[in-house]
Scaffold this motif. Sequence first.
Motif, mmCIF file in Angstrom:
data_model
loop_
_atom_site.group_PDB
_atom_site.id
_atom_site.type_symbol
_atom_site.label_atom_id
_atom_site.label_comp_id
_atom_site.label_asym_id
_atom_site.label_seq_id
_atom_site.Cartn_x
_atom_site.Cartn_y
_atom_site.Cartn_z
ATOM 1 N N VAL A 1 38.677 43.354 35.522
ATOM 2 C CA VAL A 1 38.732 44.552 34.824
ATOM 3 C C VAL A 1 37.728 44.302 32.696
ATOM 4 O O VAL A 1 38.548 44.605 32.642
ATOM 5 C CB VAL A 1 39.509 46.030 35.072
ATOM 6 N N HIS A 2 36.827 44.869 33.258
ATOM 7 C CA HIS A 2 36.251 45.011 32.628
ATOM 8 C C HIS A 2 36.259 46.269 31.363
ATOM 9 O O HIS A 2 35.631 46.669 30.419
ATOM 10 C CB HIS A 2 34.554 44.293 32.511
ATOM 11 N N GLY B 1 36.006 51.618 43.586
ATOM 12 C CA GLY B 1 36.279 50.118 43.097
ATOM 13 C C GLY B 1 38.252 49.907 42.660
ATOM 14 O O GLY B 1 38.596 48.625 42.727
ATOM 15 N N GLU B 2 38.279 51.301 41.932
ATOM 16 C CA GLU B 2 39.600 50.053 40.709
ATOM 17 C C GLU B 2 40.999 50.824 41.907
ATOM 18 O O GLU B 2 41.703 49.610 41.869
ATOM 19 C CB GLU B 2 40.636 51.665 39.506
ATOM 20 N N ARG B 3 40.800 51.710 42.619
ATOM 21 C CA ARG B 3 42.215 51.511 43.471
ATOM 22 C C ARG B 3 41.773 50.403 44.794
ATOM 23 O O ARG B 3 43.223 50.057 44.797
ATOM 24 C CB ARG B 3 41.695 53.343 44.642
ATOM 25 N N ILE B 4 41.079 49.778 45.121
ATOM 26 C CA ILE B 4 40.742 49.146 46.030
ATOM 27 C C ILE B 4 41.402 47.100 45.066
ATOM 28 O O ILE B 4 42.263 46.871 45.706
ATOM 29 C CB ILE B 4 39.269 48.795 46.513
ATOM 30 N N ALA B 5 40.769 47.077 44.333
ATOM 31 C CA ALA B 5 41.468 46.677 42.799
ATOM 32 C C ALA B 5 42.760 46.331 43.292
ATOM 33 O O ALA B 5 43.377 45.193 42.581
ATOM 34 C CB ALA B 5 40.572 46.645 42.095
ATOM 35 N N ALA B 6 42.911 47.644 42.555
ATOM 36 C CA ALA B 6 44.318 47.963 42.380
ATOM 37 C C ALA B 6 45.819 47.504 43.316
ATOM 38 O O ALA B 6 46.643 46.382 43.144
ATOM 39 C CB ALA B 6 44.820 48.942 41.964
ATOM 40 N N LYS B 7 45.029 47.809 44.374
ATOM 41 C CA LYS B 7 46.115 48.004 45.914
ATOM 42 C C LYS B 7 45.634 46.722 46.982
ATOM 43 O O LYS B 7 46.857 46.054 47.025
ATOM 44 C CB LYS B 7 45.682 48.988 46.777
ATOM 45 N N TYR B 8 44.732 45.636 46.961
ATOM 46 C CA TYR B 8 44.628 45.236 47.426
ATOM 47 C C TYR B 8 43.886 43.226 46.801
ATOM 48 O O TYR B 8 44.098 42.040 47.471
ATOM 49 C CB TYR B 8 43.203 45.183 48.245
ATOM 50 N N THR C 1 25.664 48.074 43.791
ATOM 51 C CA THR C 1 26.462 48.495 45.134
ATOM 52 C C THR C 1 26.419 47.992 46.416
ATOM 53 O O THR C 1 26.914 46.753 47.257
ATOM 54 C CB THR C 1 26.675 50.234 45.833
ATOM 55 N N ILE C 2 25.016 48.101 46.451
ATOM 56 C CA ILE C 2 24.135 46.852 47.692
ATOM 57 C C ILE C 2 24.933 45.650 46.906
ATOM 58 O O ILE C 2 24.594 44.852 47.691
ATOM 59 C CB ILE C 2 22.652 47.366 47.647
ATOM 60 N N ALA D 1 34.104 43.700 36.745
ATOM 61 C CA ALA D 1 34.400 45.095 37.237
ATOM 62 C C ALA D 1 34.672 45.949 38.475
ATOM 63 O O ALA D 1 34.215 44.861 39.457
ATOM 64 C CB ALA D 1 32.275 45.399 36.043
ATOM 65 N N ILE D 2 35.113 47.025 37.679
ATOM 66 C CA ILE D 2 35.470 47.691 39.361
ATOM 67 C C ILE D 2 34.590 48.415 40.195
ATOM 68 O O ILE D 2 34.902 48.018 40.981
ATOM 69 C CB ILE D 2 36.440 48.979 38.444
ATOM 70 N N GLY D 3 33.208 48.739 39.805
ATOM 71 C CA GLY D 3 32.644 49.085 40.608
ATOM 72 C C GLY D 3 31.794 47.872 41.810
ATOM 73 O O GLY D 3 32.367 48.098 42.553
ATOM 74 N N PRO D 4 31.807 46.507 41.320
ATOM 75 C CA PRO D 4 31.245 45.105 42.346
ATOM 76 C C PRO D 4 32.394 45.097 43.032
ATOM 77 O O PRO D 4 32.819 44.442 44.107
ATOM 78 C CB PRO D 4 31.178 44.497 41.520
#
Length: 387
Positions: A115-116, A136-143, A72-73, A94-97
């Motif tokens: 997405v790994h 992170g998954e939602r942000i990646a999918a949308k943006y 996260t940081i 990856a979705i977290g970062p």
Amino acid sequence: MVKVAMIGHKDFPSRSGGVEVMVGGLARSLVERGYDVTVYNRGLEKHHNVYDVDGVHARRVFTLQKPALNATIYSFLATFDALFRGYDVLHYHAIGPSVPLLIAKIFGKHTVCTVHGLNWKVDKWRGFASRYMKLGERIAAKYADDLVVLSETEWNYFLQKYNRASILIPNAIRFYEKRACSLIREKYGLARGEYILYVGRISPEKGTLDLVEGYRKAKTGKKLVLVGPLDDSEYCRAVQQQAQNDPNIIMTDYVVGDPLKELYSNCGLFVLPSHTEGLSLSLLEALSIGARCLVSDIPENTVVTDIYGAAFKPEDTDDLARALERECTQEYPDAMRQQQIEYIHTNFEYDVMLDRYEEVYHHVVGDPLKAMPSTLKKGRVPAGAKA
């Protein structure tokens, strides 16, 4: 020249995990094709925070070592740094970062997310960490300007849940030449065909403890070799405790180079007992060298092995024990091994993966390639997938 920044891996150069192997290989290869690539590593080190390796620029950024906050940081600080360095594309892995990808978009940056794996499914992530990965998954999918997935399972998942058509680019590898049993005989006392091999992280989602328990239930006459970096996690300590109680279990820690190639080349059986996966590079490496393979019966594994591998019920150590006994006694014909090698060479060709990523980068910056690179092999892309 397209300038790319990669965010999400732990370190470069490194083989500590599949993301690190993929990022390292992709970054080096893109540099060879004329790209300017910077990779953002996690954690500052004295006198070693800005450096170049094989033409790839590496920059370390501060983070905490606490697992729940590490990515996260790091990903926020890496994103803030990258915003002002003139990169054409910020490529998140990856979705977290990928949560700060939204900030990059607000600042008008072109973004790609690979997405790994759906990491929130992983056993070790609970509570805040799991919810953060789903964010992170939602942000990646949308943006994300382009969303890249490694498997058909993930492609279908994003289409059904978010109505997002992603781009399927399976992991690929550079192929090893088979090697005789030499270095590993001297260091570990191993002989050709007399051991079962696992290569990967020693962590819950990989099912390493399942493999140890299944192996101890089975009667195979072979040793078990676990190759992967050892850390101070509770899970890793539990696996080490089990291994210490059995002289036939060898934990090698981190192995690279010729010893790793020898381990793949001479194993009697390669096993991947993972509970969840993206697309395992260690499985591709084992298949590409002709190793007999046994995997947990999840689509991300069995789609890769196709007809060239056996499977067992995931998280079922009794079924795993039976599968180990069966696979260790049956012969694997040389003709089948050769077909397996050719299958991997055909469907997981490294240059094809690079061509596809070039298409992605040029697509998001609005500068189509004048000469289209080769596409994925026929039949590997689901109907409707973006080219």
